[in-house]
Enzyme design. Structure first.
Site, PDB file in Angstrom:
ATOM      1  N   SER A  72       0.878  -1.163   0.000  1.00 58.13           N
ATOM      2  CA  SER A  72       0.000   0.000   0.000  1.00 58.13           C
ATOM      3  C   SER A  72       0.916   1.214   0.000  1.00 58.13           C
ATOM      4  CB  SER A  72      -0.894  -0.019   1.240  1.00 58.13           C
ATOM      5  OG  SER A  72      -1.894   0.969   1.114  1.00 58.13           O
ATOM      6  N   GLU A  73       0.776   2.090  -0.988  1.00 62.22           N
ATOM      7  CA  GLU A  73       1.810   3.108  -1.190  1.00 62.22           C
ATOM      8  C   GLU A  73       1.882   4.168  -0.091  1.00 62.22           C
ATOM      9  OE1 GLU A  73      -0.611   2.488  -3.439  1.00 62.22           O
ATOM     10  OE2 GLU A  73      -1.372   4.331  -4.364  1.00 62.22           O
TER      11      GLU A  73
END
Lengths: 244, 214
Positions: free
Chosen positions: B46-47
């Site tokens: 998840s960035e």
């Protein structure tokens, strides 16, 4: 040794705010935002701000409250989709906006804090983002030059800090906070728990105290959740990320 | 019959290989997590700063400090890790993520992608999309074959502002699957959805393409 501990957000910001200044604000969406400091900046009324933050809060919370009070002149962000007032102010020309790809924004801030004036990245080559910027070929690939980013003030949220300014973040509330702490001429931090030196595991400190000018324990944290998403208890081991 | 959103997600999930580190975009790509094939272990990034995204929490167990890039509450797994946005994008831009599955407004035959901006409409921002397509080893697009208006989305050249130039490897639509190969080879149809004819796909596609012998 300089005493970095302040009693609250107002005292921590004393003498640091001026019209036209640039402020970096940590957080991703409403996660890991310095909510006590944002409230104090709203109460102070300082205006014509350039705010560097991945997002701009939502209507009525986070940086959204500074928009409502017309304190922000320009935003440097990667995504502002959650904010109706933002759209209205932008379309009417009251608000300037500079979009950066999220990784470029993070790296610009990291570079700024590390004394690196510019760097080259593949991100944005051949897009609007590269317009007006130097593009150079390295090893047969094109890269665009991006500048380091600093600010007059960085406002940061950490989970735990000690009185020397050493910080530990929690889960995905870390996000932009560590880089921003390095890139502010002054860095002010609110923590959920302020402890004495020695209480933090020195091997597990995320941000060393050198970057921190002032620190205080927030009186209250609302920690609003933007999109509460849950799964039913009956389903065990649903896929990562789950169904939407 | 054209594929449903879930069938498209299931087809895209077949691109995931055991041991992959992957990043899923918002919308149909998020559904891909529900269709990871049996025996395939994938670590989802998840960035906003996490590797090893777990499922949504049970009601009452949400944690405001634990969200995904779509700002939804999530959970951690035994092997999860957290890091800053700069570390997260170093991972992405440094070519350490194996696969990214994203949505799109337009894809061109040369692999150009447009998925962040419609001029004249309110622009929300590109978020991490430009970084993902520039840095991830393989980029898979999942999108409806046409706009609601019927306008083709697989085009000769993108008319919308680009997210990246020659960045798309594969496109899964509700009608077919196309190999794009970042424009290094001619656009090629490699699969048709059940009951969809080649003629229907040709009629709804602006870009010219080759069809693999079915």
């Amino acid at each position: 040794m300089a005493d970095k501990v302040r009693k609250d957000a107002v005292q921590a910001l004393d003498g640091l705010l001026f019209d036209g200044m640039t402020i970096m604000a940590g957080g991703f969406g409403l996660c890991g935002i310095p909510e006590n400091l944002i409230a104090a900046i709203r109460a102070h009324g300082v205006k014509d701000l350039t705010v560097i933050s991945n997002n701009c809060g939502i209507d009525g919370f986070g940086l959204g409250v500074l928009l409502e009070n017309r304190q922000i002149r320009k935003m440097i962000s990667s995504y502002v989709g959650e904010n109706k007032l933002f759209e209205q102010l932008y379309l009417s020309g009251e608000l300037e906006l500079e979009f950066n790809p999220q990784g470029t924004l993070a790296e610009r801030i990291r570079a700024g804090g590390a004394g690196i004036p510019a760097f080259f990245t593949k991100t944005g080559v051949g897009t609007l983002v590269a317009e007006g910027k130097e593009v150079r070929e390295f090893d047969g690939e094109l890269y665009v030059m991006e500048r380091g980013l600093t600010a007059d003030l960085a406002i940061i949220k950490a989970d735990v800090g000690d009185t020397a300014g050493n910080l530990v973040f929690r889960k995905t509330a870390r996000n932009f906070n560590p880089m921003m702490a390095t890139a502010g001429a002054k860095t002010v931090v609110e923590v959920e728990r302020l402890v004495a030196p020695g209480e933090l595991d020195k091997d597990h400190i995320h941000t060393p105290g050198i970057y921190v000018d002032a620190i205080f324990e927030g009186a209250a944290f609302e920690k609003r959740i933007e999109r509460v998403t849950t799964r039913p208890r009956a389903v065990e081991g649903a896929g990562a990320g789950g169904d939407v | 019959m054209a594929w449903t959103r879930d069938q498209m997600a299931a087809r895209a999930a077949r691109e995931l290989q055991d041991g992959f580190y992957g990043n899923l975009g918002i919308g149909i790509p998020t559904l891909v997590a529900n269709y990871i094939p049996e025996g395939v272990e994938v670590t989802l990034q998840s960035e906003n700063g996490m590797l090893g995204m777990g499922p949504f929490p049970f009601e009452g167990e949400e944690d405001a400090d634990l969200i995904n890039a779509g700002k939804q509450t999530i959970t951690e797994l035994a092997a999860s890790s957290y890091f800053s946005s700069a570390d997260s994008f170093a991972m992405i831009r440094g070519g350490h993520i194996d696969l990214s599955i994203l949505g799109a407004m337009q894809v061109a035959a040369n692999g150009d992608l447009a998925n962040w901006m419609v001029p004249g409409k309110m622009v929300k921002g590109m978020g991490g999309a430009m970084d993902l397509v520039a840095g991830v080893k393989r980029v898979v697009i999942v999108m409806e074959h046409t706009e609601k208006s019927g306008a083709p989305k697989l085009v000769k050249a993108c008319s919308l502002p680009l997210t990246g130039q020659s960045v798309v490897d594969l496109v899964v639509t509700d009608l077919a699957v196309f190999e794009v190969n970042r424009g290094r080879s001619p656009l090629r149809l490699i699969e048709l959805a059940d009951g969809v004819t080649l003629d229907e796909v040709r009629a709804k596609t602006e870009a010219s393409f080759e069809a693999a012998a079915a």
